[in-house]
Design an enzyme around this catalytic site. Structure first.
Site, PDB file in Angstrom:
ATOM      1  N   SER A  45       0.843  -1.198   0.000  1.00  0.00           N
ATOM      2  CA  SER A  45       0.000   0.000   0.000  1.00  0.00           C
ATOM      3  C   SER A  45       0.871   1.238   0.000  1.00  0.00           C
ATOM      4  O   SER A  45       1.991   1.232   0.531  1.00  0.00           O
ATOM      5  CB  SER A  45      -0.865  -0.027   1.264  1.00  0.00           C
ATOM      6  N   TYR A  93      -1.633  -0.583  11.006  1.00  0.00           N
ATOM      7  CA  TYR A  93      -1.885  -1.186   9.695  1.00  0.00           C
ATOM      8  C   TYR A  93      -0.691  -0.918   8.768  1.00  0.00           C
ATOM      9  O   TYR A  93      -0.162  -1.826   8.121  1.00  0.00           O
ATOM     10  CB  TYR A  93      -3.192  -0.622   9.098  1.00  0.00           C
ATOM     11  N   LYS A  97       2.139  -3.483   6.812  1.00  0.00           N
ATOM     12  CA  LYS A  97       2.428  -3.525   5.368  1.00  0.00           C
ATOM     13  C   LYS A  97       3.919  -3.301   5.129  1.00  0.00           C
ATOM     14  O   LYS A  97       4.533  -3.974   4.288  1.00  0.00           O
ATOM     15  CB  LYS A  97       1.586  -2.484   4.621  1.00  0.00           C
TER      16      LYS A  97
HETATM   17  C1  UD1 Z   1      -6.763   5.296   3.861  1.00  0.00           C
HETATM   18  C2  UD1 Z   1      -5.730   4.877   4.838  1.00  0.00           C
HETATM   19  C3  UD1 Z   1      -4.628   4.142   4.102  1.00  0.00           C
HETATM   20  C4  UD1 Z   1      -5.211   2.948   3.368  1.00  0.00           C
HETATM   21  C5  UD1 Z   1      -6.288   3.432   2.410  1.00  0.00           C
HETATM   22  C6  UD1 Z   1      -6.992   2.254   1.772  1.00  0.00           C
HETATM   23  C7  UD1 Z   1      -5.888   6.528   6.654  1.00  0.00           C
HETATM   24  C8  UD1 Z   1      -5.200   7.604   7.400  1.00  0.00           C
HETATM   25  N1  UD1 Z   1      -5.245   6.011   5.578  1.00  0.00           N
HETATM   26  O1  UD1 Z   1      -6.157   6.202   2.952  1.00  0.00           O
HETATM   27  O2  UD1 Z   1      -3.638   3.717   5.012  1.00  0.00           O
HETATM   28  O3  UD1 Z   1      -4.198   2.287   2.647  1.00  0.00           O
HETATM   29  O4  UD1 Z   1      -7.264   4.188   3.134  1.00  0.00           O
HETATM   30  O5  UD1 Z   1      -7.761   2.677   0.704  1.00  0.00           O
HETATM   31  O6  UD1 Z   1      -6.985   6.125   7.001  1.00  0.00           O
HETATM   32  N2  UD1 Z   1     -12.401  11.763   3.470  1.00  0.00           N
HETATM   33  C9  UD1 Z   1     -13.389  12.663   3.798  1.00  0.00           C
HETATM   34  N3  UD1 Z   1     -14.523  12.172   4.389  1.00  0.00           N
HETATM   35  C10 UD1 Z   1     -14.716  10.853   4.662  1.00  0.00           C
HETATM   36  C11 UD1 Z   1     -13.693   9.942   4.316  1.00  0.00           C
HETATM   37  C12 UD1 Z   1     -12.541  10.435   3.729  1.00  0.00           C
HETATM   38  O7  UD1 Z   1     -13.263  13.865   3.577  1.00  0.00           O
HETATM   39  O8  UD1 Z   1     -15.768  10.490   5.222  1.00  0.00           O
HETATM   40  C13 UD1 Z   1     -11.190  12.262   2.797  1.00  0.00           C
HETATM   41  C14 UD1 Z   1      -9.896  12.015   3.562  1.00  0.00           C
HETATM   42  O9  UD1 Z   1      -9.636  13.055   4.484  1.00  0.00           O
HETATM   43  C15 UD1 Z   1      -8.886  11.950   2.420  1.00  0.00           C
HETATM   44  C16 UD1 Z   1      -9.683  11.336   1.267  1.00  0.00           C
HETATM   45  O10 UD1 Z   1     -11.061  11.563   1.593  1.00  0.00           O
HETATM   46  O11 UD1 Z   1      -8.472  13.240   2.044  1.00  0.00           O
HETATM   47  C17 UD1 Z   1      -9.458   9.846   1.081  1.00  0.00           C
HETATM   48  O12 UD1 Z   1      -9.668   9.185   2.318  1.00  0.00           O
HETATM   49  P1  UD1 Z   1      -9.714   7.586   2.426  1.00  0.00           P
HETATM   50  O13 UD1 Z   1     -10.617   7.035   1.402  1.00  0.00           O
HETATM   51  O14 UD1 Z   1      -9.993   7.246   3.856  1.00  0.00           O
HETATM   52  O15 UD1 Z   1      -8.250   7.120   2.012  1.00  0.00           O
HETATM   53  P2  UD1 Z   1      -6.801   7.548   2.579  1.00  0.00           P
HETATM   54  O16 UD1 Z   1      -6.905   8.405   3.767  1.00  0.00           O
HETATM   55  O17 UD1 Z   1      -6.020   8.082   1.433  1.00  0.00           O
END
Ligand code: UD1
Length: 338
Positions: free
Chosen positions: A127, A151, A155
């Site tokens: 990842s 997590y 990895k």
């Molecule tokens: C997350 C994990 C990462 C993992 C990946 C799997 C964290 C800190 N990181 O990545 O280790 O490998 O998922 O796909 O959790 N967001 C919102 N609202 C929400 C959900 C997300 O605004 O309800 C935003 C987040 O702040 C971020 C983006 O959407 O900017 C993507 O978030 P997310 O899908 O959770 O992925 P990652 O944080 O990149």
């Protein structure tokens, strides 16, 4: 004769899409899964999708060496594609030892049984989380590694376990694939990301808002140093990702030499861009509220994608609208009675 591949975690989100891609590429595939985060009904969906009469599968865990022995007794594998692992960042901070056990001991068990049988090729689900807090964008494979949660630790440790094994014994050939943010679903609508719990990740959360199951999206942070102030990520269609596994596997078979590559598109998209695109797919503007930043999040994270292109011929071809449309198709059709 068709090459035979063991797919651990093959009933899961990325595993099931990779099953389809492997069958399409002519492989014989055997699934093992403990169904801790997937449903057995996926197997009949896979059969329907691929025309494979009875999907060859076993229920059991990579934590059970006797089970692994039985499976390896029954088949002559050319390679393993290893997905079976735990993947929820938040949960990993609550139960780190379980994460280390499943993700690291599970990998070790697999390597031991593989070594005993002379099966030396393995594709490993890593990842972008192994880059910790990226210092430079886009993120190159040679960037410093780190972790920000248990997590991520598992990895990184998985990669290091493979590196130690390969350094000691060049017979091993490992394809280490660092996924960015997998989204979307198979165009059939028959398989996709299981929408059961309240999702932590962006796309499944938006999908629940679109379906009317959740009132609005909370946007975590609007003051990042990004074009619209919201977090930027490299979203990659799960079918592209699945094809990346097939390319990695054929490279291992061709060369018996390992590789470590990013699987992403190389393009960053913001939370608001994702939301707007999903709105186009489902036909209405989706409600959102600005919230504080989520602890541990970085402003932006996207891949330097050229090594995968050069080494494997990998190119993500499916765009943002396809990612959203396929997710919505899955949510409104196949996910309902899965
Ligand atoms: C997350 C994990 C990462 C993992 C990946 C799997 C964290 C800190 N990181 O990545 O280790 O490998 O998922 O796909 O959790 N967001 C919102 N609202 C929400 C959900 C997300 O605004 O309800 C935003 C987040 O702040 C971020 C983006 O959407 O900017 C993507 O978030 P997310 O899908 O959770 O992925 P990652 O944080 O990149």
């Amino acid at each position: 004769m068709a090459r035979s591949v063991l797919l651990t975690g093959g009933a899961g989100y990325i595993g099931s899409h990779t099953y389809v891609a492997l069958i399409e590429a002519g492989y014989h595939v055997v699934i093992i899964d403990d169904f801790s985060n997937s449903k057995a009904s996926v197997l009949s969906r896979l059969s329907q999708l691929t025309g494979v009469n009875r999907v060859s599968s076993y229920e059991g865990s990579v934590l059970d060496p006797a089970f692994l022995d039985q499976v390896f007794d029954a088949h002559d594998f050319d390679a393993v594609v290893h997905f079976a692992a735990k993947k929820a960042v938040g949960e990993s901070t609550e139960i780190p030892l379980e994460y280390i056990e499943v993700n690291c001991s599970g990998l070790l068990n697999l390597l031991k049984v593989m070594k005993g049988r002379g099966v030396r090729r393995l594709v490993f689900s890593s990842s972008a989380t192994v880059y910790g807090e990226p210092e430079e964008l886009p993120i190159h494979e040679d960037a410093p590694r780190g972790y920000t949660n248990p997590y991520g630790f598992t990895k990184l440790m998985g990669e290091q376990i493979l590196e130690q094994a390969a350094a000691a014994d060049p017979a091993w050939a490992f394809g280490i694939l660092r996924y960015f943010n997998p989204v979307g679903a198979h165009p059939s609508g028959l398989i996709g990301e299981d929408p059961s719990d309240i999702p932590n990740n962006l796309m499944p959360y938006i999908a629940k808002v679109a379906a009317g199951d959740l009132p609005h999206l909370g946007v975590f942070g609007s003051d990042y140093d990004t074009p619209d102030g919201t977090g930027v990520r490299d979203y990659i269609h799960v079918c592209d990702l699945a094809e990346g596994h097939v390319q990695s596997l054929s490279k291992l078979i061709e060369t018996d030499d390992g590789h470590t590559v990013n699987l992403g598109t190389g393009n960053g998209l913001s939370v608001l861009e994702m939301l707007a695109a999903y709105g186009r797919a489902c036909g209405r503007d989706l409600p959102y509220e600005m919230k504080p930043r989520r602890p541990g999040d970085v402003a932006a994270c996207y891949a330097e994608a050229s090594r995968a292109r050069a080494l494997l011929g990998f190119e993500a071809t499916r765009g943002l609208d396809d990612m959203c449309a396929s997710s919505w198709h899955w949510i409104t059709t196949g996910s309902k009675d899965a």
